[in-house]
Design a protein around this motif. Structure first.
Motif, PDB file in Angstrom:
ATOM      1  N   GLU A 127       8.776   8.375   1.130  1.00 56.85           N
ATOM      2  CA  GLU A 127       8.913   6.789   1.543  1.00 56.85           C
ATOM      3  C   GLU A 127       7.966   6.552   2.571  1.00 56.85           C
ATOM      4  OE1 GLU A 127      12.554   3.858   2.030  1.00 56.85           O
ATOM      5  OE2 GLU A 127      12.423   5.351   3.597  1.00 56.85           O
ATOM      6  N   GLY A 128       7.684   7.379   3.669  1.00 61.17           N
ATOM      7  CA  GLY A 128       6.954   6.792   4.668  1.00 61.17           C
ATOM      8  C   GLY A 128       5.445   7.162   4.340  1.00 61.17           C
ATOM      9  N   TYR A 129       5.056   8.231   3.511  1.00 54.15           N
ATOM     10  CA  TYR A 129       3.780   8.514   3.100  1.00 54.15           C
ATOM     11  C   TYR A 129       3.441   7.057   1.999  1.00 54.15           C
ATOM     12  CZ  TYR A 129      -0.343  10.548   0.563  1.00 54.15           C
ATOM     13  OH  TYR A 129      -1.259  10.947   0.167  1.00 54.15           O
ATOM     14  N   VAL A 130       4.501   6.852   1.146  1.00 54.94           N
ATOM     15  CA  VAL A 130       3.941   5.505   0.156  1.00 54.94           C
ATOM     16  C   VAL A 130       3.820   4.328   1.056  1.00 54.94           C
ATOM     17  CG1 VAL A 130       4.750   4.026  -1.626  1.00 54.94           C
ATOM     18  CG2 VAL A 130       5.100   6.555  -1.639  1.00 54.94           C
ATOM     19  N   ASP A 131       4.297   4.215   2.160  1.00 59.86           N
ATOM     20  CA  ASP A 131       4.449   2.982   3.113  1.00 59.86           C
ATOM     21  C   ASP A 131       3.225   2.990   3.692  1.00 59.86           C
ATOM     22  OD1 ASP A 131       6.863   1.913   2.497  1.00 59.86           O
ATOM     23  OD2 ASP A 131       7.912   2.735   4.312  1.00 59.86           O
ATOM     24  N   VAL A 132       2.143   4.009   4.043  1.00 55.26           N
ATOM     25  CA  VAL A 132       1.169   4.162   4.554  1.00 55.26           C
ATOM     26  C   VAL A 132      -0.051   3.483   3.692  1.00 55.26           C
ATOM     27  CG1 VAL A 132      -1.044   5.529   5.533  1.00 55.26           C
ATOM     28  CG2 VAL A 132       1.511   6.115   5.998  1.00 55.26           C
ATOM     29  N   TYR A 133       0.126   3.739   2.422  1.00 52.07           N
ATOM     30  CA  TYR A 133      -0.901   3.115   1.639  1.00 52.07           C
ATOM     31  C   TYR A 133      -0.588   1.862   0.689  1.00 52.07           C
ATOM     32  CZ  TYR A 133      -3.178   7.610   2.505  1.00 52.07           C
ATOM     33  OH  TYR A 133      -3.788   8.502   3.173  1.00 52.07           O
ATOM     34  N   TYR A 134       0.906   1.864   0.496  1.00 52.60           N
ATOM     35  CA  TYR A 134       1.301   0.662  -0.113  1.00 52.60           C
ATOM     36  C   TYR A 134       2.403  -0.088   0.724  1.00 52.60           C
ATOM     37  CZ  TYR A 134      -1.246   2.939  -3.915  1.00 52.60           C
ATOM     38  OH  TYR A 134      -2.515   3.656  -4.374  1.00 52.60           O
ATOM     39  N   PRO A 135       2.054  -0.913   1.430  1.00 53.18           N
ATOM     40  CA  PRO A 135       3.154  -1.641   2.298  1.00 53.18           C
ATOM     41  C   PRO A 135       4.014  -2.164   1.751  1.00 53.18           C
ATOM     42  CG  PRO A 135       1.139  -2.556   2.832  1.00 53.18           C
ATOM     43  CD  PRO A 135       0.736  -1.490   1.871  1.00 53.18           C
TER      44      PRO A 135
END
Length: 335
Positions: free
Chosen positions: A152-160
């Motif tokens: 979830e954190g990783y996806v948030d970095v690139y796709y807010p």
């Protein structure tokens, strides 16, 4: 006991044979359905093929999936040649004619469901006070949540936002899952929540779950442990079956890099795989990913320590259970 067409209880004449037949049946189910069809051919295959065919080499989701699909192309191709065909190793070692073995493959494909581990837990029809203490669930749910939080954190970095994710044509193509219909039929519309769920469950399945359903050597190395074939009136395997089964076990036990790296030569951190600054990404994003990675590794080591406490004598478990211990996971399926 199906072949005897009767209920067998402790102390009955057929009790030992019924237990042997049950163990062999469970091993065959785990090997053909849960391990081969579902973990390898559905989950690992989907992560591997769809990321490679639809996502560019510097795409952040491809890099994340690259971590858990190391050598998967070779592994799954080899399994399709050595285990699936009529007359191959699995056919010769199983008790079924090939047309019946194919039914097991179909069962694996048709029974697979896309769901998070907590969603699967909710479907298990056992009393909560018993279910919650089963080591697979007690340990596995903690491991899954650590993976989900990292993804979830990783996806948030690139796709807010969902909009930024849907604006990526590579991801919308990836989300069609055109080569694995089990995914294609069950997927909701693409969103951050759905993508996190898909990657987190896939990560869990090719590491922790694969370790769980694939670790049969403690049974197959004991003649009275478990093998696919059952003979009337016998409560252990014969020499031919034992050599064949353990030949298969040894031949498919090639180790993969560890999910929690040990730091020894050839088993290093997988964080550098996630560095896509050379592809033009903002270096500050990799700094965030680095922080997420180290937090994730620390959490997995903490879970491992807690599992060790649960497995200690007198801690409440009848037997130690290490299949959900993160430090034992390989980071991709092996053959």
């Amino acid at each position: 006991w199906k072949h005897g067409d009767k209920v067998v209880r402790p102390g009955d004449h057929d009790w030992e044979h019924a237990k042997w037949a049950w163990r062999c049946s469970i091993l065959t189910l785990l090997t053909a359905v849960n391990h081969l069809v579902q973990a390898h051919w559905i989950v690992a295959n989907s992560l591997n093929v769809h990321s490679r065919e639809n996502l560019g080499v510097h795409h952040p989701i491809r890099r994340l999936l690259q971590v858990v699909t190391y050598n998967t192309t070779t592994v799954n191709h080899a399994s399709s040649l050595t285990l699936y065909p009529n007359g191959a190793m699995l056919t010769r070692l199983s008790p079924f004619p090939y047309e019946e073995l194919q039914k097991a493959f179909v069962l694996g494909a048709e029974s697979w469901k896309f769901q998070s581990l907590p969603e699967e837990y909710a479907t298990v029809d056992l009393p909560e006070d018993i279910k919650s203490k089963l080591p697979f669930w007690q340990d596995g749910l903690e491991v899954y949540e650590a993976m989900r939080k990292f993804v979830e954190g990783y996806v948030d970095v690139y796709y807010p936002t969902d909009e930024s994710l849907r604006a990526c044509p590579e991801l919308t193509k990836y989300w069609q899952f055109e080569h694995v219909q089990q995914y294609a039929r069950q997927m909701p519309a693409i969103s951050k929540e759905a993508l996190v769920k898909q990657i987190a469950r896939g990560m869990f399945d090719v590491t922790a779950y694969h370790e769980y359903v694939g670790y049969v050597v403690t049974y197959t190395t004991d003649p009275a442990g478990a093998v696919p074939q059952v003979r009337p009136g016998r409560n252990m395997t014969d020499i031919q079956e034992m050599l064949g089964v353990n030949g298969l076990v040894a031949g498919t036990g090639i180790p993969m890099p560890m999910f929690v790296p040990s730091g020894t030569a050839g088993d290093e951190e997988w964080l550098p795989i996630l560095d896509i600054t050379a592809g033009g990404q903002d270096p500050s994003k990799f700094k965030k990913v680095t922080d997420l990675y180290h937090t994730f590794m620390a959490k997995l080591k903490h879970i491992s320590a807690e599992i060790a406490k649960r497995n200690a004598p007198g801690a409440g478990r009848e037997m130690p259970f290490r299949n959900m211990d993160p430090v034992t996971f390989e980071r991709s399926v092996s053959l």
